[in-house]
Design a protein around this motif. Structure first.
Motif, short mmCIF file in Angstrom:
data_model
loop_
_atom_site.label_atom_id
_atom_site.label_comp_id
_atom_site.label_asym_id
_atom_site.label_seq_id
_atom_site.Cartn_x
_atom_site.Cartn_y
_atom_site.Cartn_z
N THR A 233 0.86 -1.18 0.00
CA THR A 233 0.00 0.00 0.00
C THR A 233 0.89 1.23 0.00
O THR A 233 1.77 1.37 0.85
CB THR A 233 -0.92 0.01 1.24
N LEU A 234 0.68 2.13 -0.97
CA LEU A 234 1.50 3.32 -1.16
C LEU A 234 0.60 4.55 -1.08
O LEU A 234 -0.50 4.55 -1.64
CB LEU A 234 2.17 3.28 -2.54
N ALA A 235 1.07 5.60 -0.39
CA ALA A 235 0.28 6.83 -0.27
C ALA A 235 1.22 8.02 -0.23
O ALA A 235 2.37 7.92 0.20
CB ALA A 235 -0.57 6.78 0.99
N CYS A 236 0.69 9.19 -0.66
CA CYS A 236 1.46 10.42 -0.55
C CYS A 236 0.53 11.59 -0.35
O CYS A 236 -0.67 11.51 -0.63
CB CYS A 236 2.35 10.64 -1.76
N ARG A 237 1.10 12.66 0.17
CA ARG A 237 0.36 13.91 0.32
C ARG A 237 1.28 15.05 -0.06
O ARG A 237 2.48 14.98 0.16
CB ARG A 237 -0.24 14.05 1.71
N GLY A 238 0.71 16.08 -0.63
CA GLY A 238 1.45 17.23 -1.13
C GLY A 238 0.73 17.76 -2.35
O GLY A 238 -0.39 17.35 -2.65
N THR A 239 1.36 18.67 -3.09
CA THR A 239 0.69 19.27 -4.25
C THR A 239 1.05 18.60 -5.57
O THR A 239 0.41 18.88 -6.58
CB THR A 239 1.06 20.76 -4.36
N ARG A 240 2.02 17.73 -5.59
CA ARG A 240 2.47 17.13 -6.86
C ARG A 240 2.37 15.62 -6.84
O ARG A 240 1.41 15.06 -6.37
CB ARG A 240 3.92 17.56 -7.13
N ARG A 241 3.43 14.97 -7.29
CA ARG A 241 3.46 13.51 -7.41
C ARG A 241 4.68 12.95 -6.68
O ARG A 241 5.68 13.63 -6.53
CB ARG A 241 3.55 13.09 -8.88
N VAL A 242 4.56 11.69 -6.28
CA VAL A 242 5.66 10.97 -5.66
C VAL A 242 5.88 9.70 -6.47
O VAL A 242 4.92 9.04 -6.87
CB VAL A 242 5.37 10.66 -4.18
N THR A 243 7.14 9.35 -6.69
CA THR A 243 7.49 8.14 -7.42
C THR A 243 7.86 7.05 -6.42
O THR A 243 8.67 7.28 -5.52
CB THR A 243 8.67 8.40 -8.37
N PHE A 244 7.26 5.87 -6.58
CA PHE A 244 7.54 4.71 -5.75
C PHE A 244 8.09 3.61 -6.64
O PHE A 244 7.50 3.31 -7.69
CB PHE A 244 6.26 4.17 -5.09
N THR A 245 9.21 3.01 -6.22
CA THR A 245 9.75 1.85 -6.92
C THR A 245 9.98 0.76 -5.88
O THR A 245 10.66 0.98 -4.88
CB THR A 245 11.08 2.18 -7.64
N VAL A 246 9.39 -0.41 -6.13
CA VAL A 246 9.54 -1.57 -5.25
C VAL A 246 10.24 -2.64 -6.08
O VAL A 246 9.76 -3.00 -7.15
CB VAL A 246 8.17 -2.07 -4.73
N ARG A 247 11.37 -3.13 -5.56
CA ARG A 247 12.20 -4.08 -6.31
C ARG A 247 12.59 -5.28 -5.47
O ARG A 247 12.69 -5.19 -4.26
CB ARG A 247 13.49 -3.41 -6.76
N VAL A 248 12.87 -6.36 -6.17
CA VAL A 248 13.57 -7.51 -5.61
C VAL A 248 14.82 -7.66 -6.47
O VAL A 248 14.72 -7.92 -7.68
CB VAL A 248 12.73 -8.81 -5.68
N GLY A 249 15.98 -7.43 -5.88
CA GLY A 249 17.21 -7.45 -6.67
C GLY A 249 17.15 -6.39 -7.75
O GLY A 249 16.93 -5.21 -7.46
N ASP A 250 17.31 -6.80 -9.01
CA ASP A 250 17.27 -5.88 -10.14
C ASP A 250 15.89 -5.83 -10.81
O ASP A 250 15.74 -5.23 -11.87
CB ASP A 250 18.32 -6.28 -11.18
N VAL A 251 14.91 -6.50 -10.23
CA VAL A 251 13.59 -6.63 -10.87
C VAL A 251 12.59 -5.67 -10.22
O VAL A 251 12.37 -5.72 -9.01
CB VAL A 251 13.07 -8.08 -10.75
N ASP A 252 12.00 -4.79 -11.04
CA ASP A 252 10.96 -3.87 -10.54
C ASP A 252 9.65 -4.63 -10.41
O ASP A 252 9.16 -5.22 -11.37
CB ASP A 252 10.75 -2.71 -11.52
N LEU A 253 9.08 -4.60 -9.21
CA LEU A 253 7.75 -5.17 -8.98
C LEU A 253 6.69 -4.09 -9.15
O LEU A 253 5.61 -4.33 -9.67
CB LEU A 253 7.64 -5.76 -7.57
#
Length: 176
Positions: free
Chosen positions: A114-134
């Motif tokens: 579960t990912l959440a953010c607050r503010g006026t713009r955007r937030v980038t989330f990257t979840v990885r295992v090793g070199d693989v982006d999930l």
């Protein structure tokens, strides 16, 4: 008699058009599944499914907070999951800042991230295992999203959060 035959032809055309429309709409609602190969490396062979859930935005969440207000927001932004929570974090990002953290060792299985953010713009989330982006997601603030990931073996997730402007972030990894 000619108008009766014309009405019958029109009715059949409308029925065919309705069937085609239903087929087009139905095909656009199907789910997708993405599988990421680990290229023979030992460890996890993760899978991300299209079971993402978008939670409704709250316009009052355009202001960033700190301290106890940040803790309260994180609790409310990350709804309780039915599974066991393995890792959670929240914080503040300065403009242009990114933060990276690692979870504890997670047993193989299915997880809600579960990912959440607050503010006026955007937030980038990257979840990885090793070199693989999930999960690789840019989320508009005042929103939250739940992504479902599958870990075939025990793994540690790396989570990176970044923003171009002031923002708060929060996330939780829970086993389903």
């Amino acid at each position: 008699m000619g108008s009766k035959a014309a009405g019958s032809v029109t009715s059949r055309r409308l029925a065919r058009a309705a069937v085609v429309l239903l087929l087009v709409l139905g095909s656009s609602l199907t789910a997708c599944e993405y599988t990421y190969d680990d290229d023979g490396r030992p460890g996890a062979s993760p899978t991300s499914t299209a079971g993402n859930v978008v939670l409704p935005p709250d316009p009052a969440l355009e202001e960033t907070v700190t301290g106890e207000a940040l803790e309260e927001w994180a609790k409310s932004a990350l709804p309780e999951s039915q599974g066991q929570s393995f890792y959670s974090s929240s914080g503040y990002l300065n403009p242009g800042e990114s933060k990276s953290e690692q979870t504890v060792q997670l047993p193989g299985g299915t997880y809600a991230v579960t990912l959440a953010c607050r503010g006026t713009r955007r937030v980038t989330f990257t979840v990885r295992v090793g070199d693989v982006d999930l999960v690789d997601l840019t989320l508009g603030c005042a929103n939250a999203r739940v992504s479902v990931v599958q870990l075939e073996t025990d793994a540690i997730l790396s989570i990176t959060v970044g923003s171009r402007s002031d923002a708060n972030f929060a996330y939780r990894v829970s086993r389903l």
